[in-house]
Motif scaffolding. Structure first.
Motif, short mmCIF file in Angstrom:
data_model
loop_
_atom_site.label_atom_id
_atom_site.label_comp_id
_atom_site.label_asym_id
_atom_site.label_seq_id
_atom_site.Cartn_x
_atom_site.Cartn_y
_atom_site.Cartn_z
N UNK B 65 23.08 26.65 16.98
CA UNK B 65 22.23 25.47 16.90
C UNK B 65 22.36 24.87 15.50
N UNK B 66 22.68 23.61 15.46
CA UNK B 66 22.92 22.97 14.17
C UNK B 66 22.07 21.71 14.04
N UNK B 67 21.77 21.37 12.79
CA UNK B 67 21.03 20.14 12.52
C UNK B 67 21.91 19.19 11.73
N UNK B 68 21.91 17.94 12.13
CA UNK B 68 22.61 16.92 11.35
C UNK B 68 21.55 15.94 10.88
N UNK B 69 21.47 15.77 9.56
CA UNK B 69 20.38 14.97 8.99
C UNK B 69 20.84 13.60 8.51
N UNK B 70 20.10 12.58 8.93
CA UNK B 70 20.29 11.23 8.37
C UNK B 70 19.03 10.90 7.58
N UNK B 99 24.54 23.38 20.38
CA UNK B 99 23.29 22.63 20.37
C UNK B 99 23.16 21.90 19.05
N UNK B 100 22.95 20.64 19.12
CA UNK B 100 22.84 19.83 17.93
C UNK B 100 21.54 19.05 17.92
N UNK B 101 20.83 19.11 16.81
CA UNK B 101 19.65 18.25 16.65
C UNK B 101 19.97 17.19 15.61
N UNK B 102 19.52 16.00 15.85
CA UNK B 102 19.68 14.95 14.85
C UNK B 102 18.33 14.76 14.18
N UNK B 103 18.28 15.06 12.89
CA UNK B 103 17.04 14.84 12.15
C UNK B 103 17.12 13.44 11.52
N UNK B 104 16.28 12.58 11.97
CA UNK B 104 16.33 11.17 11.54
C UNK B 104 15.10 10.89 10.67
N UNK B 105 15.31 10.77 9.38
CA UNK B 105 14.19 10.53 8.46
C UNK B 105 13.97 9.04 8.26
#
Lengths: 174, 134
Positions: B65-70, B99-105
């Motif tokens: 599971x990975x997070x990609x942050x913008x 599994x990928x989560x996109x963290x959108x700030x």
């Protein structure tokens, strides 16, 4: 010293007309960056969501000027007005008469679209830009969406070959 | 695989793609003069990263599971196309079982940035997690 009175008149006129930013001349990326930096450093717009929106629309308008100027050697202009209820950004640049008709259609289509239609057009455009490896078409949709479609445009003929393309965008202070 | 680190400039964002620590962050302001030139190494890196992911999944045998942050203050319309390109590569990873989560700030006053994230979510159907900047 013959120009001091005229210069004073121009200065007073700009102040009276609530013009907080004006530029006339050649536009390139370096200039755009320098205008944007000065806007940020001087906090020219209020610190609020509106300021981010004005900033974002300003970027797209300036990039539009560079993109649509058929001839970067000719002068373009930018004026930003600030009123208690809204900001107004006006840009102008020279454009070849040959490209007006298609451009006008595109602008009219955007102008008559609802927010939902604009969002759908934006999606179509971003996917088609992707396929063509192009990223030129989205700016005007962005301007329309962020200004809640409060923009106007005009083409003023200079001669048989060229016109001035003017774009005016209103950003309401919420 | 080496990390890809690009320092933030006045008109380009900071890029951190660190496979060892699994940190993937794009932050700052993005209005590069030549967006294609700026984002090409990012897209190339992500495409190459798929091999690493494949190895991890098959050798390690674990769900990854990975997070990609913008965390962007501002991006111009030309950058939007490249954000979509990045998200579509991630979507491909997702389709291949990672599994990928996109963290959108976004700044809580900045509806436009929130809306942009929501639009990307609807275009890609990725798992977006929206967070306000503190």
């Amino acid at each position: 010293m013959g120009k001091t009175n005229l210069s004073l008149l121009i200065y007073k006129f700009l102040v009276k007309e609530n013009i907080i930013l004006s530029y006339i001349g050649l536009f390139d990326n370096k200039l755009v960056t320098s205008i944007l930096n000065s806007v940020k450093e001087k906090n020219l717009f209020d610190k609020s969501l509106v300021s981010k929106r004005v900033y974002s629309i300003l970027v797209e308008s300036l990039e539009n000027v560079i993109k649509h100027s058929d001839d970067l050697e000719s002068n373009s202009f930018l004026f930003v007005y600030k009123y208690s209820s809204h900001y107004c950004i006006v840009t102008g640049n020279r454009i070849s008469n040959d490209s007006i008709s298609e451009f006008k259609n595109q602008l009219n289509n955007i102008k008559k679209s609802s927010e939902l239609e604009l969002k759908n057009l934006y999606k179509q455009q971003i996917f088609s830009d992707r396929l063509r490896d192009n990223c030129a078409g989205l700016g005007m949709f962005d301007i329309a969406l962020k200004s809640r479609n409060k923009f106007d445009f005009k083409f003023i003929s200079i001669n048989e070959e060229f016109s001035i393309y003017m774009l005016q965008i209103r950003i309401d202070i919420l | 695989m080496n990390a890809l680190i690009i320092k933030q400039t006045i008109d380009t964002p900071s890029i951190v793609l660190d496979p060892i620590n699994r940190i993937f962050i794009i932050s700052g302001e993005s209005r590069p003069e030549n967006p294609r030139e700026f984002f090409k190494p990012v897209l190339d890196w992500l495409l190459a990263y798929e091999n690493t992911l494949y190895y991890l999944k098959n050798e390690g045998g674990k769900t990854i599971e990975l997070n990609f942050t913008f965390k962007l203050d501002y991006f111009n319309s030309a950058t939007a196309k490249y954000i979509l390109d990045i998200l579509l590569i991630i979507k491909k990873f997702q389709n291949n079982g990672y599994i990928y989560n996109i963290l959108w700030y976004y700044d809580e006053r900045d509806d436009d940035m929130l809306n942009s994230g929501q639009e990307f979510q609807s275009m890609t159907l990725l798992n977006f997690i929206f967070r306000t900047l503190v």
